[in-house]
Design a protein around this motif. Structure first.
Motif, mmCIF file in Angstrom:
data_model
loop_
_atom_site.group_PDB
_atom_site.id
_atom_site.type_symbol
_atom_site.label_atom_id
_atom_site.label_comp_id
_atom_site.label_asym_id
_atom_site.label_seq_id
_atom_site.Cartn_x
_atom_site.Cartn_y
_atom_site.Cartn_z
ATOM 1 N N SER A 31 0.812 -1.223 0.000
ATOM 2 C CA SER A 31 0.000 0.000 0.000
ATOM 3 C C SER A 31 0.840 1.264 0.000
ATOM 4 N N LYS A 32 2.127 1.158 0.324
ATOM 5 C CA LYS A 32 3.016 2.322 0.368
ATOM 6 C C LYS A 32 3.805 2.525 -0.917
ATOM 7 N N GLY A 33 4.098 1.413 -1.659
ATOM 8 C CA GLY A 33 4.888 1.571 -2.873
ATOM 9 C C GLY A 33 5.529 0.286 -3.348
ATOM 10 N N VAL A 34 6.565 0.427 -4.161
ATOM 11 C CA VAL A 34 7.243 -0.700 -4.797
ATOM 12 C C VAL A 34 8.006 -1.519 -3.753
ATOM 13 N N VAL A 35 7.910 -2.858 -3.895
ATOM 14 C CA VAL A 35 8.604 -3.787 -3.002
ATOM 15 C C VAL A 35 9.677 -4.564 -3.760
ATOM 16 N N GLY A 36 9.364 -5.058 -4.961
ATOM 17 C CA GLY A 36 10.335 -5.844 -5.719
ATOM 18 C C GLY A 36 9.701 -6.570 -6.877
ATOM 19 N N GLN A 37 10.324 -7.710 -7.288
ATOM 20 C CA GLN A 37 9.788 -8.487 -8.396
ATOM 21 C C GLN A 37 9.934 -9.976 -8.107
ATOM 22 N N SER A 50 13.783 -8.268 -3.505
ATOM 23 C CA SER A 50 13.412 -7.000 -2.902
ATOM 24 C C SER A 50 14.126 -5.840 -3.594
ATOM 25 N N LEU A 51 13.531 -4.672 -3.484
ATOM 26 C CA LEU A 51 14.193 -3.451 -3.931
ATOM 27 C C LEU A 51 15.523 -3.288 -3.203
ATOM 28 N N ILE A 111 3.312 4.346 -9.860
ATOM 29 C CA ILE A 111 3.296 3.671 -8.562
ATOM 30 C C ILE A 111 4.336 4.369 -7.680
ATOM 31 N N MET A 112 3.968 4.669 -6.466
ATOM 32 C CA MET A 112 4.860 5.373 -5.535
ATOM 33 C C MET A 112 6.119 4.558 -5.248
ATOM 34 N N ILE A 113 7.264 5.230 -5.235
ATOM 35 C CA ILE A 113 8.536 4.620 -4.839
ATOM 36 C C ILE A 113 9.074 5.316 -3.594
ATOM 37 N N GLY A 114 9.057 6.639 -3.607
ATOM 38 C CA GLY A 114 9.572 7.386 -2.469
ATOM 39 C C GLY A 114 9.648 8.870 -2.753
ATOM 40 N N THR A 115 10.468 9.551 -1.974
ATOM 41 C CA THR A 115 10.646 10.992 -2.137
ATOM 42 C C THR A 115 12.136 11.323 -2.101
ATOM 43 N N VAL A 116 12.479 12.458 -2.686
ATOM 44 C CA VAL A 116 13.870 12.907 -2.679
ATOM 45 C C VAL A 116 14.259 13.265 -1.244
ATOM 46 N N LYS A 117 15.281 12.587 -0.746
ATOM 47 C CA LYS A 117 15.799 12.870 0.596
ATOM 48 C C LYS A 117 16.859 13.952 0.522
ATOM 49 N N LYS A 118 17.783 13.781 -0.437
ATOM 50 C CA LYS A 118 18.786 14.816 -0.699
ATOM 51 C C LYS A 118 19.331 14.609 -2.100
ATOM 52 N N PHE A 119 19.960 15.637 -2.620
ATOM 53 C CA PHE A 119 20.525 15.550 -3.971
ATOM 54 C C PHE A 119 21.780 16.397 -4.035
ATOM 55 N N ASN A 120 22.592 16.072 -5.031
ATOM 56 C CA ASN A 120 23.870 16.755 -5.176
ATOM 57 C C ASN A 120 24.146 16.939 -6.659
ATOM 58 N N LEU A 134 12.694 5.679 0.583
ATOM 59 C CA LEU A 134 11.702 4.720 0.104
ATOM 60 C C LEU A 134 10.403 4.828 0.894
ATOM 61 N N SER A 135 9.289 4.733 0.187
ATOM 62 C CA SER A 135 7.995 4.837 0.862
ATOM 63 C C SER A 135 7.577 3.518 1.506
ATOM 64 N N ALA A 136 7.992 2.385 0.945
ATOM 65 C CA ALA A 136 7.672 1.083 1.522
ATOM 66 C C ALA A 136 8.760 0.701 2.521
ATOM 67 N N ASN A 137 8.368 0.369 3.733
ATOM 68 C CA ASN A 137 9.318 -0.056 4.755
ATOM 69 C C ASN A 137 9.516 -1.562 4.619
ATOM 70 N N MET A 138 10.672 -1.982 4.164
ATOM 71 C CA MET A 138 10.937 -3.393 3.899
ATOM 72 C C MET A 138 11.030 -4.231 5.175
#
Length: 167
Positions: A31-37, A50-51, A111-120, A134-138
């Motif tokens: 329900s939070k986002g991508v998990v794997g394949q 898993s991701l 499909i939701m994956i997550g949000t930008v935490k930081k960038f450079n 990551l939005s899904a807590n593994m």
């Protein structure tokens, strides 16, 4: 709606298998986002890469700009992944949403994956280095959904033809 019940070296096991219509190369989300394949299947169980496996890579995009790149886990933090190949002229900010691009047969778009935490953005590089929260807590997976792409064969056929033409 299979239950995810064990994690071992970047793999998760679910309690549904080929008798339930599960097969290799299916996407897995919660329900939070991508998990794997799905990478292996028995009649009653399936093994999901898993991701959080260094061999897992997927196409992902910035929701606001539609620019896409490759998402992968760098093996450092189980809560984050990396998004590469985003050109440095693209405006990126903390909190930007990262979603599936739809440019593969594995996951549908958005499909939701997550949000930008930081960038450079470094002067000597053409791409922005992006760390994704990551939005899904593994570590707390319970119920997951296995994604069936009904157009996968058609997509793969077209992709194969396109690759032949470009050679």
């Amino acid at each position: 709606e299979p239950n995810a019940y064990a994690s071992l070296g970047g793999h998760i096991f679910i309690n549904k298998g080929s008798l339930h219509g599960i097969h290799k190369q299916m996407g897995v989300i919660n329900s939070k986002g991508v998990v794997g394949q799905v990478v292996d299947v028995t009649p009653h169980y399936a093994c999901v890469m898993s991701l959080l496996n260094k061999n897992f890579k997927m196409s992902a995009k910035l929701k606001h700009s539609k620019y896409f790149g490759q998402l992968y886990w760098d093996g450092v933090n189980a809560a984050t992944a990396r998004l590469d190949e985003i050109p440095k002229h693209v405006k990126v900010k903390d909190g930007d949403t990262i979603i599936t691009s739809g440019y593969s047969a594995l996951f549908p778009e958005n499909i939701m994956i997550g949000t930008v935490k930081k960038f450079n953005s470094q002067a000597d590089k053409n791409f922005v280095e992006i760390e994704v929260k990551l939005s899904a807590n593994m570590h707390t997976l319970d119920h997951v959904y296995v994604v069936e792409n009904f157009f996968k064969k058609e997509y793969e056929k077209l992709d194969s033809l396109t690759q032949k033409l470009s050679k």
